[in-house]
Scaffold this motif. Sequence first.
Motif, PDB file in Angstrom:
ATOM      1  N   ARG A  75       0.927  -0.967  -0.018  1.00  0.00           N
ATOM      2  CA  ARG A  75       0.089  -0.062  -0.052  1.00  0.00           C
ATOM      3  C   ARG A  75       1.111   1.381   0.060  1.00  0.00           C
ATOM      4  N   ARG A 327     -11.274   8.483  -5.360  1.00  0.00           N
ATOM      5  CA  ARG A 327     -12.699   7.946  -4.453  1.00  0.00           C
ATOM      6  C   ARG A 327     -13.564   7.626  -5.693  1.00  0.00           C
ATOM      7  N   ARG A 340      -5.159   1.846  -2.050  1.00  0.00           N
ATOM      8  CA  ARG A 340      -6.139   1.713  -1.298  1.00  0.00           C
ATOM      9  C   ARG A 340      -6.162   2.553   0.116  1.00  0.00           C
ATOM     10  N   GLY A 341      -4.825   2.750   0.461  1.00  0.00           N
ATOM     11  CA  GLY A 341      -4.401   3.304   1.593  1.00  0.00           C
ATOM     12  C   GLY A 341      -4.421   4.940   1.437  1.00  0.00           C
ATOM     13  N   VAL A 343      -7.040   6.717   0.208  1.00  0.00           N
ATOM     14  CA  VAL A 343      -8.580   7.207   0.281  1.00  0.00           C
ATOM     15  C   VAL A 343      -9.260   6.115   1.233  1.00  0.00           C
ATOM     16  N   PRO A 344     -10.287   6.729   2.111  1.00  0.00           N
ATOM     17  CA  PRO A 344     -10.952   5.990   2.713  1.00  0.00           C
ATOM     18  C   PRO A 344     -11.975   4.751   2.007  1.00  0.00           C
ATOM     19  N   ALA A 345     -12.169   3.698   2.483  1.00  0.00           N
ATOM     20  CA  ALA A 345     -12.933   2.755   1.833  1.00  0.00           C
ATOM     21  C   ALA A 345     -14.174   3.125   1.382  1.00  0.00           C
ATOM     22  N   PRO A 346     -14.765   2.832   0.390  1.00  0.00           N
ATOM     23  CA  PRO A 346     -16.176   3.399   0.137  1.00  0.00           C
ATOM     24  C   PRO A 346     -17.263   2.903   0.992  1.00  0.00           C
ATOM     25  N   ARG A 347     -18.203   3.465   1.160  1.00  0.00           N
ATOM     26  CA  ARG A 347     -19.290   3.044   1.981  1.00  0.00           C
ATOM     27  C   ARG A 347     -20.157   1.908   1.258  1.00  0.00           C
TER      28      ARG A 347
END
Length: 485
Positions: A75, A327, A340-341, A343-347
């Motif tokens: 990552r 995103r 992936r590190g 941006v926050p994981a998509p909801r």
Amino acid sequence: LVLTPEAYLPLRALGARWNARAAGVAGAVEAEAGRGAATGRGGVGGVVAGELLPRLVASGEPEVALRAGRAHAPRLAHAGADATGRVSLDPDGTVLVTGGTGTLGGLVARHLVREHGVRRLVLVGRRGLAAAGATELYAELREAGAEVTVAAADAADREALAEVLAAIPAGHPLTAVVHAAGVLDDALLDDLGPSRLAPVFRPKADAAWHLHELTRDLDLAAFVLFSSGAGVLGNAGQGNYAAANGFLDGLARMRRAEGLPAVSLAWGLWSQASGMTGHLGDAALGRLSRGGLGALSTAEGLALFDAALAAGDAVVVPARFDAAALRSLAADGDLPPVLRGLVPAPRRDVPQAAGPTAASFADRLAGLSSPERTSTVLDLVRRHAAAVLGHDAPDDVGAARAFKDLGFDSLAAVELRNRLARAAGVRLPATLVFDHPTPADLARRLLEELAPEPPGEPDGTGGIAAAIAEMDVDDLVERALGGNR
């Protein structure tokens, strides 16, 4: 694919970071040697295959390394601003810059003189002062108070490089190296034979190794390698360039392990066009932008160069990433795992227990008539081709026009293949666009894949393919537009 140390270490010795996708496999697991060999279960490879491999495959990670029984996935992470200070370059010493008459080499040379107080430079390039802009660069640096030598030499030629180093006066010894040389020769994997590998490896990897060997006993304050994000992130059509830059990253780590100074800068895109990026058109730049990669201004790039000199890591990735684009990729499930590190994981919405599943593209085609299938698949091809080329609508993508005439290169062809594979839910070859040179040809190929003709039924894809082949251009375009011109 499970790589045991015997298989993986030769790759690491070459400086390559294993890239499963680039190798054309579903995923790779690097297994560390350990006590598993004494278990009687075939060593660590057997343990991994029997106990951990199913879980690792199910994780969706394309690349995993096992260390002390724990799985690690690569990552990128923000480096932050924790550097303790700026590296000081001795004004009485000499700094050597390979690719010194090129765009980035010239920018760095000016920066070293103006901001770091460097007073003696050796700029190495194969054409010397005959290179475009070299005479002007030489005069500018001299006017700024620097003593400059422009050496016409190939840094990939060990003897020629040794002669350049030997000419540096003992009173002003070499104190820093910046290796900024490199060339591109983009090609798909099937075309990467020795004739496409050697010209890219020589100025990048061979020259770096010669610099390492010829200077390892000198008291250097900095040993800077200009690598590329292609070696970390991968880039379609640049397997040779990615591997050559991976070597530089590995060399930096090796030198650090030996107590020698080194940092490899895996650069992203610079806004100032260079010999390697000047050919990029709007379509190629749009492709990079959609992938979340923005362009660094000259000021930003040089500021990141300074930060990298004092970095604690052997390899850094100075690049501008577009958080909104990342995103968007994450929301669509297309964000490369290594990013992936950032941006926050998509909801994810919780699926309803009894809700119907989304129909596949093939299922949608099954419910259509033959003419509707034809227009639907052709529209799919044209829409995605337009997106790759940066067009807002598919109208500019003629059904009978060759992709080459539309502006497709090898990288655009790979992106179109990837888009169509995701949209249609099928595996497609990398040579898809070259084997089927027009949108109509490509639509016919997809129909054969998605709606195979049952034996004895002339109205299957054979009839559809024949219909496409027999249509004139006007009829084909009219169908693709739903009857509206």
